[in-house]
Design an enzyme around this catalytic site. Structure first.
Site, PDB file in Angstrom:
ATOM      1  N   GLU A  65      -4.720  -3.714  -1.987  1.00 13.46           N
ATOM      2  CA  GLU A  65      -5.967  -3.520  -2.729  1.00 13.46           C
ATOM      3  C   GLU A  65      -6.241  -4.674  -3.689  1.00 13.46           C
ATOM      4  O   GLU A  65      -7.408  -4.997  -3.956  1.00 13.46           O
ATOM      5  CB  GLU A  65      -5.959  -2.194  -3.487  1.00 13.46           C
ATOM      6  CG  GLU A  65      -5.993  -0.961  -2.587  1.00 13.46           C
ATOM      7  CD  GLU A  65      -4.607  -0.487  -2.153  1.00 13.46           C
ATOM      8  OE1 GLU A  65      -3.610  -1.208  -2.415  1.00 13.46           O
ATOM      9  OE2 GLU A  65      -4.519   0.602  -1.556  1.00 13.46           O
ATOM     10  N   PHE A 127      -1.013  14.990  -6.699  1.00 14.01           N
ATOM     11  CA  PHE A 127      -0.524  13.846  -5.917  1.00 14.01           C
ATOM     12  C   PHE A 127      -1.560  12.714  -5.947  1.00 14.01           C
ATOM     13  O   PHE A 127      -2.735  12.916  -5.664  1.00 14.01           O
ATOM     14  CB  PHE A 127      -0.268  14.291  -4.467  1.00 14.01           C
ATOM     15  CG  PHE A 127       0.216  13.159  -3.599  1.00 14.01           C
ATOM     16  CD1 PHE A 127       1.445  12.548  -3.833  1.00 14.01           C
ATOM     17  CD2 PHE A 127      -0.567  12.692  -2.549  1.00 14.01           C
ATOM     18  CE1 PHE A 127       1.880  11.489  -3.051  1.00 14.01           C
ATOM     19  CE2 PHE A 127      -0.127  11.643  -1.756  1.00 14.01           C
ATOM     20  CZ  PHE A 127       1.093  11.043  -2.006  1.00 14.01           C
ATOM     21  N   GLN A 128      -1.135  11.536  -6.331  1.00 16.46           N
ATOM     22  CA  GLN A 128      -1.958  10.326  -6.417  1.00 16.46           C
ATOM     23  C   GLN A 128      -3.126  10.479  -7.386  1.00 16.46           C
ATOM     24  O   GLN A 128      -4.191   9.902  -7.191  1.00 16.46           O
ATOM     25  CB  GLN A 128      -2.439   9.887  -5.028  1.00 16.46           C
ATOM     26  CG  GLN A 128      -1.258   9.493  -4.146  1.00 16.46           C
ATOM     27  CD  GLN A 128      -1.636   8.761  -2.884  1.00 16.46           C
ATOM     28  OE1 GLN A 128      -2.700   9.003  -2.325  1.00 16.46           O
ATOM     29  NE2 GLN A 128      -0.767   7.882  -2.432  1.00 16.46           N
ATOM     30  N   LYS A 177     -12.704  13.708  -4.454  1.00 11.05           N
ATOM     31  CA  LYS A 177     -12.738  13.954  -3.011  1.00 11.05           C
ATOM     32  C   LYS A 177     -13.739  15.071  -2.683  1.00 11.05           C
ATOM     33  O   LYS A 177     -14.498  14.967  -1.707  1.00 11.05           O
ATOM     34  CB  LYS A 177     -11.340  14.325  -2.518  1.00 11.05           C
ATOM     35  CG  LYS A 177     -11.248  14.413  -1.005  1.00 11.05           C
ATOM     36  CD  LYS A 177      -9.806  14.553  -0.556  1.00 11.05           C
ATOM     37  CE  LYS A 177      -9.702  14.496   0.965  1.00 11.05           C
ATOM     38  NZ  LYS A 177      -8.304  14.560   1.414  1.00 11.05           N
ATOM     39  N   MET A 488       3.861 -25.084 -13.621  1.00  9.83           N
ATOM     40  CA  MET A 488       3.265 -25.077 -14.959  1.00  9.83           C
ATOM     41  C   MET A 488       4.225 -24.484 -15.977  1.00  9.83           C
ATOM     42  O   MET A 488       4.284 -24.923 -17.129  1.00  9.83           O
ATOM     43  CB  MET A 488       1.936 -24.311 -14.927  1.00  9.83           C
ATOM     44  CG  MET A 488       1.119 -24.470 -16.184  1.00  9.83           C
ATOM     45  SD  MET A 488       0.779 -26.212 -16.566  1.00  9.83           S
ATOM     46  CE  MET A 488      -0.853 -26.416 -15.884  1.00  9.83           C
TER      47      MET A 488
HETATM   48  C1  TPP Z   1       0.062 -13.155 -11.911  1.00 11.69           C
HETATM   49  C2  TPP Z   1       0.600 -14.235 -12.805  1.00 11.69           C
HETATM   50  N1  TPP Z   1       1.873 -14.202 -13.203  1.00 11.69           N
HETATM   51  C3  TPP Z   1       2.351 -15.196 -13.994  1.00 11.69           C
HETATM   52  C4  TPP Z   1       1.559 -16.215 -14.400  1.00 11.69           C
HETATM   53  C5  TPP Z   1       2.091 -17.303 -15.326  1.00 11.69           C
HETATM   54  N2  TPP Z   1       2.042 -18.623 -14.652  1.00 11.69           N
HETATM   55  C6  TPP Z   1       1.050 -19.513 -14.856  1.00 11.69           C
HETATM   56  S1  TPP Z   1       1.198 -20.886 -13.938  1.00 11.69           S
HETATM   57  C7  TPP Z   1       2.649 -20.325 -13.272  1.00 11.69           C
HETATM   58  C8  TPP Z   1       3.410 -21.155 -12.267  1.00 11.69           C
HETATM   59  C9  TPP Z   1       2.673 -21.320 -11.000  1.00 11.69           C
HETATM   60  O1  TPP Z   1       3.539 -21.858 -10.055  1.00 11.69           O
HETATM   61  P1  TPP Z   1       3.029 -22.333  -8.642  1.00 11.69           P
HETATM   62  O2  TPP Z   1       2.195 -21.280  -8.032  1.00 11.69           O
HETATM   63  O3  TPP Z   1       4.169 -22.812  -7.843  1.00 11.69           O
HETATM   64  O4  TPP Z   1       2.041 -23.526  -9.011  1.00 11.69           O
HETATM   65  P2  TPP Z   1       2.358 -24.926  -9.737  1.00 11.69           P
HETATM   66  O5  TPP Z   1       2.197 -24.708 -11.220  1.00 11.69           O
HETATM   67  O6  TPP Z   1       3.755 -25.321  -9.392  1.00 11.69           O
HETATM   68  O7  TPP Z   1       1.336 -25.865  -9.215  1.00 11.69           O
HETATM   69  C10 TPP Z   1       2.984 -19.072 -13.773  1.00 11.69           C
HETATM   70  C11 TPP Z   1       4.195 -18.304 -13.399  1.00 11.69           C
HETATM   71  C12 TPP Z   1       0.208 -16.185 -13.961  1.00 11.69           C
HETATM   72  N3  TPP Z   1      -0.685 -17.127 -14.326  1.00 11.69           N
HETATM   73  N4  TPP Z   1      -0.240 -15.211 -13.141  1.00 11.69           N
END
Ligand code: TPP
Length: 577
Positions: A65, A127-128, A177, A488
């Site tokens: 979803e 449920f749900q 529902k 990042m």
């Molecule tokens: C759902 C979610 N969880 C955690 C984060 C925190 N976060 C921001 S950038 C990042 C790293 C992203 O890594 P990757 O997808 O390998 O991309 P890169 O930065 O290496 O280009 C994280 C964990 C986020 N933005 N979204």
């Protein structure tokens, strides 16, 4: 996802007919002009899925979803129409949460329809059963719990009107529902919405426009800050006229990067935490900021106390709650951006901004070069070079980027030629957004070339939607910039935590090309610039979607970097020594 008003469907336009609530839902969707919905079935929404068999609406069965919500979001961002997502109660409904919050933060019009347990079971921990209207209050523009089939049409009509009126956003309609199975008299006309009219501000008074003109007239160093609102209100052409007439340069937020032609001499580019240095310094030098459909978020301002210290500020904004929220402004023009600009442009004085533009050219020359943005010369392929190659080979594509370093490099390197050609989660920063959003975008724009740019972390967050991509027969190519890190996060640890790496190394990932093949796509691997160029060429030439894993320098970082909450002038240009 609305088509132009449709001819009467199974129930005739004028006649009032007795229909099940489930049939009323589809009648409403068809009459709203909806031609595609994204969803996933389950117990409490089964009556609606049963009635769908007779409806004239395409249903895209996602694999999660959350994916379905991002698809509806991507559809909306690419087309300007309202996206629709359908889910069951409980876990189906809670799986919408991240997608709704993503759409809410970026002002994307969505209507989410969820099934709910039958009225007599409400409040029994059936449920749900989950109180999804309670859960989603802060992440929707509005929501409804509908228990009576007579209320379905008014709620849905109002939901569509609310989602797209004023500042757009997601609206959720939770329908029990038994409301879907019981019948009611369907009366489309009587269900016409009224309440949404409150959300449209009255026209800007003439005297406020005159004050704006006077402020512009007396400015020597004006700067336009262009945000997502430009494209949301269809003010792209009006913005060009405004900037050209007055000779005012334009800086863009992340979501405003596709709002103004990137090659235009007045375009300064990307502002904020990873924006270009000359754009950020222009903000600090300006004596007037004209903020158009942007909200001065912290990624743009850094330390608000030291942001644009010499500038008076005009804020043109449809959402009154944004005015003065983060940055005090001198003048607010509340209203639809296009309507305001259409009145402002003919009144705008022609300014003598030559000396200011020369100063900006000088600042730009200090930093800009074919090598900008800089990344360290390190082990392995530069991620920036991969994106430059993509820009060269596939200009004009719809780029759907995920969240992380690759998102920032994409914003720095790619030139987004037309509105709605950069789709990314700006406000919430939702990893896992790009792949499903690209599916929605491709369905909205079947003739467009669509690329996903994602990291090795983010692509694993909704990779199940590769199956939806193949199921729908879509051609979308996917660039995974694999730096073997949550890049990042690793970069912030490098800069702000003495390079102590904690849970940021992706020591193991799937074989991405093999994963792609398992889902029916082509898979490719590129480790050198030559392989990268060849892989992009082959992907574009193939009728089958391709996932390319680009193995890039694990230690590359995004520069410049304004540390969170710091002053713009504290921007970091290179790695710590
Ligand atoms: C759902 C979610 N969880 C955690 C984060 C925190 N976060 C921001 S950038 C990042 C790293 C992203 O890594 P990757 O997808 O390998 O991309 P890169 O930065 O290496 O280009 C994280 C964990 C986020 N933005 N979204």
């Amino acid at each position: 996802m609305e088509r132009p008003p449709q001819p009467p469907t199974s129930a005739s336009a004028s006649a009032k007919v007795e229909l099940s609530g489930a049939k009323i839902i589809w009648e409403c969707l068809e009459r709203e002009g909806v031609d595609v919905v994204f969803g996933y079935p389950g117990g409490t929404i089964l009556p609606t899925y049963d009635a769908m068999v007779d409806a004239n609406v395409r249903h895209v069965l996602a694999r999660h979803e959350q994916g379905a919500t991002h698809m509806a979001d991507g559809y909306s961002r690419a087309s300007g129409r309202t996206g629709v997502v359908i889910a069951t109660s409980g876990p189906g409904a809670t799986n919408l949460v991240t997608g709704l919050a993503t759409a809410m933060m970026d002002s994307v019009p969505l209507v989410a329809i969820t099934g709910q347990v039958s009225g007599p079971l409400l409040g029994t921990d059936a449920f749900q059963e989950v109180d999804v209207t309670g859960v989603t209050i802060p992440i929707t523009k509005h929501n409804y719990l509908v228990r009576d089939p007579r209320d379905i049409a008014p709620a849905l009509r109002e939901a569509f009107a609310l989602a797209r009126s004023g500042r757009p956003g997601p609206v959720l309609v939770d329908i029990t529902k038994d409301a879907q199975t019981r019948t009611a008299l369907f009366d489309w006309e009587a269900a016409a919405p009224r309440r949404h009219l409150r959300h449209v501000p009255p026209p800007v008074p003439e005297e406020l426009l005159a004050r704006a003109v006077a402020m512009i007239q007396s400015s020597r160093r004006p700067l336009i800050l262009a945000g997502h609102g430009i494209t949301l209100s269809g003010a792209n052409r009006a913005l060009v006229e405004f900037a050209e007439r007055a000779g005012i340069p334009v800086a863009a937020t992340l979501l405003g990067l596709d709002a103004f032609p990137p090659g235009h001499p007045l375009f300064l580019g990307f502002m904020g935490m990873h924006g270009s240095p000359w754009t950020n310094l222009a903000i600090q030098e300006a004596d007037l900021l004209i903020a158009l459909g942007m909200r001065f978020d912290d990624r743009v301002t850094g330390d608000p106390a030291t942001f644009a210290p010499h500038a008076r500020k005009i804020h043109v904004e449809i959402d009154a709650t944004e005015v003065g929220k983060n940055i005090p402004v001198d003048l607010a023009l509340l209203g639809d951006l296009k309507a305001v600009l259409d009145r402002l442009v003919p009144r705008t004085p022609v300014l003598e901004t030559g000396p200011w533009l020369e100063t900006l050219d000088g600042m730009k020359a200090l930093f800009d070069s074919p090598q900008w943005p800089r990344v360290r010369k390190g082990e392995g392929m530069s991620p920036v070079d991969v994106l430059r190659e993509l820009q060269t080979q596939a200009p004009g594509s719809v780029m759907v980027s995920d969240v992380g370093q690759h998102q920032m490099w994409e914003a720095q390197v790619m030139r987004h030629q037309r509105p709605r050609t950069l789709i990314t989660s700006g406000g919430l920063g939702t990893m896992g957004f790009a792949l499903p959003a690209a599916i929605g975008a491709k369905i909205a724009c079947p003739d467009a070339e669509v690329w996903v740019v994602a990291g090795d972390g983010g692509i694993q967050m909704n990779s199940q939607e590769l199956m939806t991509l193949t199921q729908e027969g879509l051609k979308i190519d996917i660039a995974v910039l694999n730096n073997f890190n949550l890049g990042m996060v690793r970069q912030w640890q490098t800069h702000f935590y003495q390079d102590r790496r904690s849970a940021s190394t992706l020591t193991i990932s799937p074989d991405f090309p093999m994963l792609a093949r398992a889902y029916g796509l082509r898979g490719a691997l590129a480790r050198t610039p030559e392989e990268a160029a060849e892989a992009i060429r082959e992907a574009r030439a193939s009728a089958t979607s391709t996932l390319i894993e680009f193995q890039v320098d694990p230690e590359a970082s995004v520069y410049p970097l304004i540390p969170p909450g710091a002053r713009i002038q504290d921007m970091i240009h290179e790695p710590p020594s």
